[in-house]
Design an enzyme around this catalytic site. Structure first.
Site, PDB file in Angstrom:
ATOM      1  N   GLU A  86      19.728   8.695   5.217  1.00 43.41           N
ATOM      2  CA  GLU A  86      21.045   9.083   5.725  1.00 43.41           C
ATOM      3  C   GLU A  86      21.490  10.466   5.266  1.00 43.41           C
ATOM      4  O   GLU A  86      22.648  10.828   5.398  1.00 43.41           O
ATOM      5  CB  GLU A  86      22.075   8.030   5.296  1.00 43.41           C
ATOM      6  CG  GLU A  86      21.789   6.641   5.833  1.00 43.41           C
ATOM      7  CD  GLU A  86      22.248   6.442   7.267  1.00 43.41           C
ATOM      8  OE1 GLU A  86      23.353   6.881   7.617  1.00 43.41           O
ATOM      9  OE2 GLU A  86      21.486   5.832   8.043  1.00 43.41           O
ATOM     10  N   HIS A 107      28.171   4.789   2.934  1.00 39.07           N
ATOM     11  CA  HIS A 107      27.429   5.863   2.275  1.00 39.07           C
ATOM     12  C   HIS A 107      27.990   6.036   0.866  1.00 39.07           C
ATOM     13  O   HIS A 107      29.172   5.792   0.620  1.00 39.07           O
ATOM     14  CB  HIS A 107      27.563   7.190   3.031  1.00 39.07           C
ATOM     15  CG  HIS A 107      26.918   7.188   4.382  1.00 39.07           C
ATOM     16  ND1 HIS A 107      27.541   7.682   5.503  1.00 39.07           N
ATOM     17  CD2 HIS A 107      25.697   6.752   4.776  1.00 39.07           C
ATOM     18  CE1 HIS A 107      26.731   7.547   6.546  1.00 39.07           C
ATOM     19  NE2 HIS A 107      25.623   6.992   6.131  1.00 39.07           N
ATOM     20  N   CYS A 115      32.450  14.003   4.869  1.00 40.39           N
ATOM     21  CA  CYS A 115      31.532  13.611   5.948  1.00 40.39           C
ATOM     22  C   CYS A 115      31.299  14.767   6.914  1.00 40.39           C
ATOM     23  O   CYS A 115      30.226  14.902   7.500  1.00 40.39           O
ATOM     24  CB  CYS A 115      32.085  12.426   6.729  1.00 40.39           C
ATOM     25  SG  CYS A 115      31.901  10.833   5.925  1.00 40.39           S
TER      26      CYS A 115
END
Length: 419
Positions: free
Chosen positions: A170, A238, A354
């Site tokens: 990720e 995350h 993000c």
């Protein structure tokens, strides 16, 4: 001299709330709502301008081509672009929504970055993330890799393709770096998850180990830490939802890691000057940390060497978070807090961190078309005002007008930048 350059994702014209991300509570809770792509893109650009105002260079990455007709053709749909879109929407509306997602806006998932001081060949290494655990993101990496190769074409960089899909990766959202300064050797920390909870763990340990090998990192200065299963189940899909690091400072929730004591001991052994700023569950409950995205804020080093935290507005409206910020900012390792409005991104589960990929690099090694200036920001704002849809409802995804507007917006963006 290497500098911190944050590359934000320019939010694309198909930004919508299709709730495609299992484990992302904000995304799921806003399923079916009306999105505002124009407002979203302008909010993101305003955040970039603010970072520039702090004296830091600012980069950006472009939205990917959406709807992703090439991906849909690989799934058996045929004809011209409109025919492919119409057939896919008629056959499988959710699949078509996965082809329309503007999720590449969250560039913390674009790649993992290891700066030159940490690598054996003294080049900055970037590995495109495969994002294999979520269908709507699993087809991003080929376009992302191509863009990274364009932005970071200088020989100083080594850009790697995504890992095989069997190893979920990720990107920087599950990676942290501690260093006395960006241009000095640091300590790289990869955070992985283990399946077994109510939500999937997205980063595998094997993927993290593979990235460390290909980036030529010193094993003695590379750590692998397991993300807390309870944090994942609370919506920290995350690690950057519950922990962030920059320079010598690691800022984390007490329930971020499965074994925080072991990680703290390893960091103290390898980097005695590192600072671990921990927030307890009594101060900020884990649920508040996740909903406010306090730890998904941008932790920056200002030109004067002090730390600043760029937080979303939701941190001011969550009482426990506001109380912690009022009590601690300016009286500890973080000197200033700045509040930004990225509400459209937040509603889809992405805070300020993000939206950015942190790269330590010399600005002259970057393709200048991807570095923001005031003039370029003005031009981008005008383009967004002209070409980005004001609103998108779930029904709009299946309408040809939206597909045409998205293509026209992308073409205008490429023309503006001379691509």
């Amino acid at each position: 001299m290497l500098q911190e350059i944050n590359f934000d994702g320019l939010i694309g014209p198909t930004h919508n709330y299709a709730a495609l991300s299992l484990g992302n509570i904000a995304s799921q809770s806003n399923a079916g709502a009306t999105s505002r792509p124009r407002e979203a893109a302008l909010q993101g650009l305003a955040k970039m301008r603010f970072v520039m105002s702090l004296g830091l260079p600012q980069g950006y990455l472009l939205p990917l081509d959406r709807p992703a007709t090439g991906w849909l053709r690989s799934l058996g749909f045929t004809g011209d672009d409109d025919a492919v879109c119409a057939a896919a929407h008629a056959a499988d509306p959710r699949l078509f929504a996965q082809a329309c997602s503007a999720s590449s806006m969250w560039t913390a998932n674009a790649a993992t970055v290891s700066p030159a001081p940490d690598t054996r060949d003294r080049r900055t290494h970037l590995s495109a993330a495969n994002l294999a655990r979520m269908v709507h993101r699993s087809h991003e990496h080929t376009e992302t890799e191509a863009m990274l190769r364009r932005v970071f074409a200088h020989p100083h960089f080594a850009v790697h393709p995504a890992l095989p899909a069997a190893f979920g990766d990720e990107g920087a959202a599950n990676h942290m770096r501690l260093a006395p300064a960006h241009h000095l050797p640091g300590l790289e920390i990869f955070v992985y998850g283990e399946d077994g909870g109510r939500f999937p763990a997205r980063q595998s340990r094997r993927a993290s180990e593979a990235i460390a090998r290909r980036h030529q990192l010193d094993p003695a200065r590379t750590l692998f830490a397991q993300q807390s299963p309870e944090a994942i189940d609370a919506g920290a899909f995350h690690n950057d939802v519950v922990a962030v690091a920059n320079g010598p400072l690691l800022f984390a929730h007490a329930r971020a890691f499965a074994d925080p004591q072991a990680l703290r001991a390893d960091i103290a052994r390898l980097m005695p000057d590192a600072v671990w700023l921990e927030v307890s569950d009594a101060e900020i409950p884990l649920a508040d940390a996740v909903s406010s995205y306090l730890f998904n804020s941008q932790l920056l080093t200002r030109p004067d060497g002090t730390h600043a935290l760029i937080v979303p507005h939701e941190c001011q409206t969550t009482p426990s978070v506001k109380a912690w910020l009022d009590l601690n900012i300016g009286h500890g390792p973080i000197a200033r807090v700045h509040v930004v409005n990225v509400r459209e991104s937040m509603r889809n589960g992405g805070g300020p961190a993000c939206l950015r990929l942190r790269v330590a690099a010399a600005p002259h090694t970057i393709d200048p078309r991807f570095l923001l200036t005031d003039a370029r920001a003005d031009a981008l704002e005008a383009l967004i005002e002209t070409h980005w849809p004001e609103a998108i409802t779930p029904a709009d995804l299946g309408h040809p007008d939206l597909w045409h507007h998205a293509r026209a917006a992308r073409a205008a963006l490429h023309q503006l930048l001379g691509l």
